[in-house]
Design an enzyme around this catalytic site. Structure first.
Site, PDB file in Angstrom:
ATOM      1  N   THR A  16       0.853  -1.203   0.000  1.00 55.89           N
ATOM      2  CA  THR A  16       0.000   0.000   0.000  1.00 55.89           C
ATOM      3  C   THR A  16       0.886   1.250   0.000  1.00 55.89           C
ATOM      4  O   THR A  16       0.506   2.270  -0.551  1.00 55.89           O
ATOM      5  CB  THR A  16      -0.967   0.039   1.206  1.00 55.89           C
ATOM      6  OG1 THR A  16      -0.235  -0.211   2.392  1.00 55.89           O
ATOM      7  CG2 THR A  16      -2.067  -0.976   1.078  1.00 55.89           C
TER       8      THR A  16
ATOM      9  N   HIS B 268       0.300 -16.668  -3.763  1.00 59.72           N
ATOM     10  CA  HIS B 268      -0.886 -16.411  -4.583  1.00 59.72           C
ATOM     11  C   HIS B 268      -0.538 -16.188  -6.045  1.00 59.72           C
ATOM     12  O   HIS B 268      -1.334 -15.645  -6.795  1.00 59.72           O
ATOM     13  CB  HIS B 268      -1.672 -15.219  -4.034  1.00 59.72           C
ATOM     14  CG  HIS B 268      -2.245 -15.470  -2.660  1.00 59.72           C
ATOM     15  ND1 HIS B 268      -2.828 -14.483  -1.902  1.00 59.72           N
ATOM     16  CD2 HIS B 268      -2.313 -16.595  -1.919  1.00 59.72           C
ATOM     17  CE1 HIS B 268      -3.224 -15.003  -0.736  1.00 59.72           C
ATOM     18  NE2 HIS B 268      -2.918 -16.282  -0.735  1.00 59.72           N
TER      19      HIS B 268
ATOM     20  N   CYS C  61      -1.343 -20.452 -19.500  1.00 57.07           N
ATOM     21  CA  CYS C  61      -2.428 -21.248 -20.065  1.00 57.07           C
ATOM     22  C   CYS C  61      -2.854 -22.279 -19.031  1.00 57.07           C
ATOM     23  O   CYS C  61      -2.008 -22.946 -18.441  1.00 57.07           O
ATOM     24  CB  CYS C  61      -1.934 -21.941 -21.330  1.00 57.07           C
ATOM     25  SG  CYS C  61      -3.054 -23.230 -21.899  1.00 57.07           S
TER      26      CYS C  61
ATOM     27  N   CYS D 228      -2.584 -24.665 -27.461  1.00 54.79           N
ATOM     28  CA  CYS D 228      -3.491 -25.787 -27.185  1.00 54.79           C
ATOM     29  C   CYS D 228      -4.966 -25.386 -27.143  1.00 54.79           C
ATOM     30  O   CYS D 228      -5.833 -26.247 -27.010  1.00 54.79           O
ATOM     31  CB  CYS D 228      -3.098 -26.483 -25.878  1.00 54.79           C
ATOM     32  SG  CYS D 228      -3.576 -25.573 -24.406  1.00 54.79           S
TER      33      CYS D 228
END
Ligand code: ZN
Length: 256
Positions: A29, A120, A128, A156
């Site tokens: 922040t 995360h 992909c 793909c």
């Protein structure tokens, strides 16, 4: 600034064999990146998209990419602040094993940290969901601007997704395992800018503490595990870590 506490912390880190930092939104922040969970943050403005929904619905993917574009604009120009830089310096000086982070902004690496566990994922890459092929957010944004609202993999045909962990998506097992291992082996565990409420943020400091680490919390807002902390600094993060770094860099007192 509480110089006595900074002094204490500097001593612990000087004596530590394995100090580990764990960071949350609070450290970024100060670089102007809003905490996405806070009021005004992205999830107060957009309904979150669950991973299953992303996989099964092209419309959800189009919505997803619209949100990603907004998010990306928020942090693409952001620069590491004094907090990120101090942690990179600590690592470079051999005083910190590395950083476990909940953040997806890549600012630790930009600051020069090398050992970073991104629990995360990262918003600085696109992957992909079928073959794992990686690309840049910019390349996907260009395809969206050219009219493809939910771009698929050239290789793909599976959907492309930001290399971040979505709601309803499993935490990355390798990163989780490594983070637990660092936490078990830590003798000083610095929890910085995280409310330590959501998993795994809630459990890693407990793992460290139960294996003998000193638990240090640097955060301006409340966290439910204050009671377990050995040292608490309720101060601005950049300022605190800079003060810590300069204390450690002073040649006096600490044997190295
Ligand atoms: Zn693919």
């Amino acid at each position: 600034m509480n110089t006595e506490l900074i002094e204490q912390l500097a001593r612990w880190i000087a004596d530590a064999r394995s100090a580990v930092a764990f960071t949350g939104a609070g450290i970024s922040t100060e670089s102007g990146i809003p905490d996405f969970r806070s009021p005004g943050g992205v999830w107060s403005r957009f309904a979150p998209i669950q991973y299953d929904e992303f996989v099964s619905s092209r419309e959800a993917r189009a919505r997803y990419w619209k949100i990603r574009l907004t998010l990306y604009q928020e942090f693409a120009a952001a620069q590491p602040n004094a907090g990120h830089l101090a942690l990179a310096d600590l690592e470079c000086a051999g005083r910190l094993r590395g950083v476990i982070t909940q953040n997806i902004d890549g600012l630790h690496q930009l600051a020069g940290s090398r050992n970073v566990i991104e629990l995360h994922g990262t918003a600085r890459r696109v992957a992909c969901i079928g073959c794992g092929a990686e690309s840049t957010p910019e390349s996907v944004h260009a395809r969206i601007e050219a009219g493809d609202e939910a771009p698929d993999c050239h290789r793909c045909g599976s959907p492309l997704k930001s290399a971040t962990i979505s709601f309803g998506q499993m935490m990355p097992p390798n990163e989780m395992q490594k983070a637990s291992q660092w936490s078990r082996k830590a003798d000083v565990f610095l929890a910085i800018g995280s409310s330590l409420v959501v998993e795994p943020a809630a459990s890693l400091p407990r793992i460290a503490k139960s294996h003998g680490a000193k638990l240090v919390i640097i955060n301006q807002t409340d966290t439910p595990i204050y009671y377990a902390a050995d040292l608490i600094l309720r101060e601005p993060i950049g300022e605190t870590l800079s003060a810590l770094m300069s204390r450690i860099n002073q040649p006096s007192n600490f044997g190295s």
